[in-house]
Scaffold this motif. Structure first.
Motif, PDB file in Angstrom:
ATOM      1  N   LEU A 298     -13.049  43.339   4.051  1.00 11.54           N
ATOM      2  CA  LEU A 298     -12.348  43.585   2.699  1.00 11.54           C
ATOM      3  C   LEU A 298     -12.433  42.529   1.860  1.00 11.54           C
ATOM      4  O   LEU A 298     -12.489  42.976   0.718  1.00 11.54           O
ATOM      5  N   LEU A 299     -12.454  41.213   2.002  1.00 16.94           N
ATOM      6  CA  LEU A 299     -12.677  40.183   1.094  1.00 16.94           C
ATOM      7  C   LEU A 299     -14.134  39.896   1.074  1.00 16.94           C
ATOM      8  O   LEU A 299     -14.530  39.331   0.045  1.00 16.94           O
ATOM      9  N   PHE A 300     -14.593  39.570   2.230  1.00 17.90           N
ATOM     10  CA  PHE A 300     -16.098  39.261   2.012  1.00 17.90           C
ATOM     11  C   PHE A 300     -17.111  39.809   1.480  1.00 17.90           C
ATOM     12  O   PHE A 300     -17.947  39.678   0.722  1.00 17.90           O
ATOM     13  N   LEU A 301     -17.125  41.398   1.622  1.00 18.82           N
ATOM     14  CA  LEU A 301     -18.184  42.144   1.210  1.00 18.82           C
ATOM     15  C   LEU A 301     -18.018  42.168  -0.366  1.00 18.82           C
ATOM     16  O   LEU A 301     -19.071  41.876  -1.070  1.00 18.82           O
ATOM     17  N   PRO A 302     -16.802  42.428  -1.163  1.00 18.38           N
ATOM     18  CA  PRO A 302     -16.736  42.382  -2.467  1.00 18.38           C
ATOM     19  C   PRO A 302     -17.111  41.066  -2.959  1.00 18.38           C
ATOM     20  O   PRO A 302     -17.582  40.861  -4.154  1.00 18.38           O
ATOM     21  N   ALA A 303     -16.643  39.822  -2.294  1.00 18.30           N
ATOM     22  CA  ALA A 303     -16.972  38.314  -3.032  1.00 18.30           C
ATOM     23  C   ALA A 303     -18.728  38.528  -2.836  1.00 18.30           C
ATOM     24  O   ALA A 303     -19.159  37.789  -3.831  1.00 18.30           O
TER      25      ALA A 303
ATOM     26  N   LEU B 283     -19.157  30.772   3.427  1.00 14.85           N
ATOM     27  CA  LEU B 283     -18.021  31.815   3.219  1.00 14.85           C
ATOM     28  C   LEU B 283     -17.679  32.418   4.515  1.00 14.85           C
ATOM     29  O   LEU B 283     -16.446  32.514   4.973  1.00 14.85           O
ATOM     30  N   PHE B 284     -18.564  32.957   5.108  1.00 16.69           N
ATOM     31  CA  PHE B 284     -18.471  33.825   6.212  1.00 16.69           C
ATOM     32  C   PHE B 284     -17.944  33.132   7.438  1.00 16.69           C
ATOM     33  O   PHE B 284     -16.891  33.461   8.080  1.00 16.69           O
ATOM     34  N   GLY B 285     -18.456  31.820   7.413  1.00 14.00           N
ATOM     35  CA  GLY B 285     -18.272  30.766   8.488  1.00 14.00           C
ATOM     36  C   GLY B 285     -16.789  30.439   8.187  1.00 14.00           C
ATOM     37  O   GLY B 285     -15.917  30.376   9.409  1.00 14.00           O
ATOM     38  N   LEU B 286     -16.241  30.168   7.049  1.00 11.72           N
ATOM     39  CA  LEU B 286     -14.880  29.602   6.948  1.00 11.72           C
ATOM     40  C   LEU B 286     -13.913  30.939   6.987  1.00 11.72           C
ATOM     41  O   LEU B 286     -12.857  30.723   7.499  1.00 11.72           O
ATOM     42  N   LEU B 287     -14.303  32.126   6.811  1.00 10.99           N
ATOM     43  CA  LEU B 287     -13.455  33.276   7.000  1.00 10.99           C
ATOM     44  C   LEU B 287     -13.107  33.629   8.593  1.00 10.99           C
ATOM     45  O   LEU B 287     -12.167  34.058   8.780  1.00 10.99           O
TER      46      LEU B 287
ATOM     47  N   LEU C 106     -13.469  31.196  10.751  1.00 11.53           N
ATOM     48  CA  LEU C 106     -12.728  30.265  11.187  1.00 11.53           C
ATOM     49  C   LEU C 106     -11.043  30.476  10.878  1.00 11.53           C
ATOM     50  O   LEU C 106     -10.348  30.194  11.797  1.00 11.53           O
ATOM     51  N   HIS C 107     -11.028  31.279   9.749  1.00 13.02           N
ATOM     52  CA  HIS C 107      -9.624  31.658   9.451  1.00 13.02           C
ATOM     53  C   HIS C 107      -9.163  32.707  10.456  1.00 13.02           C
ATOM     54  O   HIS C 107      -7.893  32.528  10.657  1.00 13.02           O
ATOM     55  N   VAL C 108      -9.974  33.497  10.887  1.00 10.45           N
ATOM     56  CA  VAL C 108      -9.578  34.696  11.829  1.00 10.45           C
ATOM     57  C   VAL C 108      -8.882  33.695  13.324  1.00 10.45           C
ATOM     58  O   VAL C 108      -8.087  34.171  13.772  1.00 10.45           O
ATOM     59  N   LEU C 109      -9.842  32.941  13.419  1.00  8.80           N
ATOM     60  CA  LEU C 109      -9.712  32.154  14.815  1.00  8.80           C
ATOM     61  C   LEU C 109      -8.504  31.034  14.688  1.00  8.80           C
ATOM     62  O   LEU C 109      -7.703  31.059  15.665  1.00  8.80           O
ATOM     63  N   VAL C 110      -8.494  30.486  13.464  1.00  9.61           N
ATOM     64  CA  VAL C 110      -7.310  29.550  13.652  1.00  9.61           C
ATOM     65  C   VAL C 110      -5.956  30.257  13.415  1.00  9.61           C
ATOM     66  O   VAL C 110      -4.794  29.670  14.039  1.00  9.61           O
ATOM     67  N   GLY C 111      -5.915  31.184  12.769  1.00  7.19           N
ATOM     68  CA  GLY C 111      -5.029  31.967  12.584  1.00  7.19           C
ATOM     69  C   GLY C 111      -4.212  32.558  14.037  1.00  7.19           C
ATOM     70  O   GLY C 111      -3.193  32.678  14.047  1.00  7.19           O
ATOM     71  N   ALA C 112      -5.145  32.635  14.847  1.00  7.43           N
ATOM     72  CA  ALA C 112      -4.764  33.251  16.251  1.00  7.43           C
ATOM     73  C   ALA C 112      -4.440  32.136  16.765  1.00  7.43           C
ATOM     74  O   ALA C 112      -3.358  32.415  17.903  1.00  7.43           O
ATOM     75  N   TYR C 113      -5.006  30.946  17.046  1.00  8.59           N
ATOM     76  CA  TYR C 113      -4.808  30.098  18.074  1.00  8.59           C
ATOM     77  C   TYR C 113      -4.034  28.858  17.478  1.00  8.59           C
ATOM     78  O   TYR C 113      -3.569  27.994  18.212  1.00  8.59           O
TER      79      TYR C 113
ATOM     80  N   LEU D 154      -7.260  26.065   2.040  1.00 10.82           N
ATOM     81  CA  LEU D 154      -7.614  25.230   0.888  1.00 10.82           C
ATOM     82  C   LEU D 154      -9.115  25.073   0.817  1.00 10.82           C
ATOM     83  O   LEU D 154      -9.487  24.573   0.042  1.00 10.82           O
ATOM     84  N   THR D 155      -9.714  24.608   1.827  1.00  8.51           N
ATOM     85  CA  THR D 155     -11.288  24.528   2.040  1.00  8.51           C
ATOM     86  C   THR D 155     -11.989  25.661   1.332  1.00  8.51           C
ATOM     87  O   THR D 155     -12.750  25.637   0.478  1.00  8.51           O
ATOM     88  N   LEU D 156     -11.560  26.855   1.564  1.00  8.42           N
ATOM     89  CA  LEU D 156     -12.170  28.024   0.993  1.00  8.42           C
ATOM     90  C   LEU D 156     -11.763  27.956  -0.366  1.00  8.42           C
ATOM     91  O   LEU D 156     -12.562  28.357  -1.547  1.00  8.42           O
TER      92      LEU D 156
END
Length: 389
Positions: A183-188, A214-218, A220-227, A237-239
């Motif tokens: 949803l965010l990566f595609l329009p970016a 951008l893809f790598g950090l997004l 990472l957001h998914v993984l960090v948000g889970a764990y 903040l990095t993004l």
């Protein structure tokens, strides 16, 4: 076939935009009545799935089916191919509606969406192989649609009864992958190509590392948000810093007297700003047990995503409908209203933090509905039948 009907289906943006607007007007009220307990449906699933694949998903199809061949220096996509996808999306909408009362119909909606994504990937891969270099943007668009397919599969797994499965984990990943990697990566990806072009900033060359980083950090957001949710603010903040640096490199002519460009620029500024403000909210949520009612996602979904889709959608509708690319004061009010919708959602989060949802939930939903009705009042006729000028 009636001339108006032939015209309506002759360009991909028209049927997809119309279906997306219809879904936006249907599913937001249903979410509100479900959230408030007047409809016996899973309000969280209703909101997340409908927004990802039926509202924004249809807008994506309408825009990408129009622009992907142009990016690739290839002929337009044949109407029979994109209308198959549109028919599947229509069936998905109907199935999902039925599932609110008959839950097993949700499986049909997921299957229709999955086939639509698979057909889209097949079409785009064919265009990609035939396209001359460079085709970096096309590659990442295909990756984003692949992430949409993964998110859709996770939604399915989350609903399948299983004694030993942690369904909540599947659902959380489905939402996170769908929001951040699709949803965010595609329009970016599209925005960093099209906004400088529309703004006639010809000197800008986007950084070669932008899309992979951008893809790598997004991801990472998914993984960090889970764990490791307490560290999520650092990722965002990095993004914000990465995207802010890239937006400043463009040197956009902002502020601008053209409301259409103003809307595009405003949306692009919201991309780093949304991550920055979201990082602040995430910090307080993780360390001080504050609940914002998913404000970080909505800052980006309304500030960046909705604003840029309204701008792109207006531009495509006018340009392909035979009208001049001018929106005047009414267009300026339209883009101002997108920001009012965001403020309404911000007010809802503040009120929720103090234990008050009503009337802020209803107000936020009403502003969303007003935005789409206003757009239809301005440009709906052009979308349906083109310009009569």
């Amino acid at each position: 076939m009636n001339r108006s009907i032939r015209y309506f289906f002759s360009q991909p943006h028209q049927p997809f935009f119309a279906l997306g607007i219809l879904d936006a007007l249907i599913f937001m009220p249903l979410f509100v009545v479900s959230f408030e307990g007047y409809l016996a449906a899973n309000a969280t699933l209703l909101h997340a799935y409908s927004m990802l694949f039926l509202v924004f998903g249809n807008f994506f199809y309408g825009f990408i089916y129009t622009t992907f061949p142009r990016f690739s220096a290839q002929p337009p996509i044949d109407a029979r191919r994109y209308l198959r996808v549109w028919a599947l999306q229509l069936l998905a909408t109907l199935s999902f509606l039925v599932s609110l009362w008959l839950p097993f119909a949700f499986y049909a909606a997921v299957i229709f969406v999955a086939v639509a994504i698979a057909l889209t990937l097949r079409i785009f891969l064919g265009i990609y192989r035939a396209a001359p270099e460079p085709k970096t943007d096309q590659y990442w668009i295909i990756v984003a649609f692949g992430m949409a397919g993964l998110s859709n599969l996770l939604f399915l797994l989350a609903q399948i009864p299983c004694t030993h499965c942690r369904a909540g984990v599947f659902f959380d990943y489905a939402v996170s992958v769908g929001v951040y990697l699709y949803l965010l990566f595609l329009p970016a990806v599209i925005a960093f190509r099209m906004v400088p072009l529309f703004s006639r900033v010809m000197a800008y060359r986007k950084s070669s590392w932008l899309h992979p980083a951008l893809f790598g950090l997004l991801l990472l957001h998914v993984l960090v948000g889970a764990y490791l949710p307490r560290g999520l603010f650092a990722v965002d903040l990095t993004l914000a810093l990465l995207l802010g640096r890239e937006v400043l490199r463009i040197e956009l002519p902002f502020p601008n007297r053209d409301p259409l460009l103003w809307g595009l620029h405003l949306a692009l500024f919201w991309l780093p700003l949304g991550f920055l403000l979201g990082a602040m909210v995430e910090f307080f949520e993780a360390w001080f047990s504050y609940s914002s009612l998913q404000l970080p996602i909505h800052l980006l979904a309304l500030g960046f995503l909705t604003t840029i889709l309204v701008a792109f959608g207006t531009r495509v509708t006018l340009g392909h409908g035979g009208r001049a690319l001018r929106v005047g004061r009414a267009g300026a009010l339209l883009f101002a209203l997108t920001q009012v919708v965001l403020l309404g959602r911000l007010a809802l989060s503040v009120a929720a933090g103090m234990g008050h949802l009503s009337p802020w939930l209803e107000l936020s939903a009403a502003l969303w509905i007003a935005l789409f009705l206003f757009w239809v009042g301005l440009y709906g006729k052009t979308l349906l039948v083109g310009s009569e000028e």
